[in-house]
Design a protein around this motif. Structure first.
Motif, short mmCIF file in Angstrom:
data_model
loop_
_atom_site.label_atom_id
_atom_site.label_comp_id
_atom_site.label_asym_id
_atom_site.label_seq_id
_atom_site.Cartn_x
_atom_site.Cartn_y
_atom_site.Cartn_z
N ALA A 35 6.48 -8.49 5.24
CA ALA A 35 5.09 -9.30 5.07
C ALA A 35 4.47 -8.68 3.39
N ASP A 36 3.59 -9.11 2.96
CA ASP A 36 2.94 -8.72 1.80
C ASP A 36 1.98 -7.47 2.08
N LEU A 37 1.40 -7.74 2.90
CA LEU A 37 0.24 -6.65 3.36
C LEU A 37 0.47 -6.32 4.96
N VAL A 38 0.27 -4.99 4.94
CA VAL A 38 0.32 -4.35 6.31
C VAL A 38 -1.30 -3.82 6.72
N GLU A 79 1.83 -3.85 0.09
CA GLU A 79 0.47 -3.50 0.16
C GLU A 79 0.01 -3.03 1.58
N VAL A 80 -0.78 -1.89 1.75
CA VAL A 80 -1.15 -1.16 2.92
C VAL A 80 -2.68 -0.93 2.86
N LEU A 81 -3.40 -1.42 4.02
CA LEU A 81 -4.65 -0.89 4.27
C LEU A 81 -4.73 -0.31 5.55
N PHE A 82 -5.52 0.87 5.49
CA PHE A 82 -5.87 1.68 6.66
C PHE A 82 -6.92 2.57 6.60
N GLY A 101 1.86 -1.87 -3.85
CA GLY A 101 3.04 -2.03 -3.48
C GLY A 101 3.87 -0.69 -4.18
N ASP A 102 3.23 0.06 -5.35
CA ASP A 102 4.04 1.10 -5.86
C ASP A 102 3.54 2.43 -5.17
#
Length: 262
Positions: A35-38, A79-82, A101-102
Motif C-alpha cells: 500500500a501507499d498508506l498504512v 506512509e503510516v498513520l497511527f 515514506g522516509d
C-alpha cells in the motif's frame, strides 16, 4: 488526488508500553502491507485504557515509538498513520501521528473532542489536521471527532479528498459508527476511512467494523469484529464524479448563518 492504496489495520493492542511487543506487531503489519498508506487505530501503541498509566506510557514526538515505526515505514517506503499518547511539556495528548515514506514525522493531530474519562487526563487540541500527502490532501480525525459536523466542515473547507478517522469505538456505540461514517462522506464529498480497534479492554469491547466509504456513502469494504488488515485502492475519478453529481462543496456558503431565535 492521485490513485492510491490504503491498508487499514484493525488492531488489537496490548495494554501497556509500546515496547511490550505491540511495536513488533505494528512493524509486521507495515511490512506486510502492499500500500501507499498504512493506518492503525486510536492509541494503537498502548491500548485505550491507560488513563492511570499515562506518565509511564506517554512519549514525546519524535521519540522511541516514532523512531521504531519510522524505520519500518522507511524500509517499506510507505506512509503510516497511527494513534498514541503524546507527552508535550506538562501535557499529555491523545494524538494521531503521520510518518512519511522516509520515516520522518510529517504531522501530529491532537484530539479536539475528548470522550468521557479522556477529559480528565488529556489536554485538548486546538486545530484540525490536514496532511498534503504525495497522493492527495487527507484530513485526520480521532474517534469522537466523528460526531461533530463542524469538524467535518473544517476538513471540507480545507478541500480534503480523504478523511481518516482512527478510533477506539465501542460495541455499545456501534449504531452511531455505521450512521456517521457514510454521513460524513456525503457531506464531505470525500472518501472516509474509519479504522477501529478490535478486542476487549477493562470490560469494554470495541466494535471493530473498520470501513472504507465512497463519497456518496457507499461502503467499499467493511471488516468484521476481530483483528484484520485490508487494502483498498481509492480512485480520484470516484471523487470527481460524486462532486459533479452532488455539488455540496461548490454550493456550501463560505460562512454558515447562525440560527435565528423566533
Amino acid at each position: 488526488m492521485k490513485r492510491f492504496t490504503v491498508s487499514v489495520v484493525q488492531f488489537e493492542s496490548t495494554l501497556g508500553p509500546a515496547d511490550d511487543g505491540t511495536l513488533d506487531r505494528m512493524t509486521d503489519a507495515i511490512a506486510a502491507a502492499d500500500a501507499d498508506l498504512v493506518v492503525f487505530p486510536e492509541l494503537a501503541t498502548t491500548g485505550y485504557h491507560v488513563f492511570d498509566d499515562l506518565p509511564e506510557v506517554a512519549e514525546p514526538v519524535p521519540g522511541p515509538t516514532t523512531e521504531a515505526l519510522g524505520t519500518a515505514a522507511a524500509d517499506a517506503d510507505v506512509e503510516v498513520l497511527f494513534g498514541m499518547p503524546v507527552q508535550d511539556g506538562d501535557d499529555v495528548y491523545n494524538s494521531a501521528v503521520w510518518l512519511d515514506g522516509d520515516g520522518d514525522v510529517r504531522a501530529r493531530y491532537d484530539k479536539r473532542h475528548c470522550w468521557g474519562d479522556e477529559r480528565a487526563v488529556y489536554a485538548v487540541g486546538d486545530e484540525y489536521a490536514v496532511v498534503d500527502a504525495p497522493f492527495g490532501r487527507v484530513g485526520v480525525q480521532i474517534c469522537y471527532d466523528l460526531n461533530f459536523p463542524a469538524a467535518s466542515l473544517a476538513l471540507a473547507r480545507a478541500e480534503c479528498d480523504v478523511v481518516i478517522n482512527v478510533s477506539a469505538w465501542s460495541h455499545t456505540m456501534e449504531r452511531d459508527w455505521h450512521t456517521l461514517l457514510p454521513a460524513r462522506a456525503v457531506e464531505q464529498g470525500a472518501y472516509v476511512v474509519g479504522c477501529n480497534r478490535a478486542g476487549t479492554e477493562a470490560g469494554n469491547t470495541f466494535c471493530g467494523h473498520s470501513t472504507v466509504i465512497e463519497p456518496d456513502g457507499t461502503t467499499v469494504v467493511e471488516l468484521g469484529t476481530g483483528p484484520g488488515q485490508v487494502a483498498v485502492t481509492l480512485d480520484p475519478g470516484v471523487v470527481a464524479a460524486e462532486r459533479e453529481r452532488n455539488p455540496m462543496r461548490r454550493d456550501r456558503p463560505a460562512t454558515d448563518a447562525d440560527a435565528t431565535r423566533q
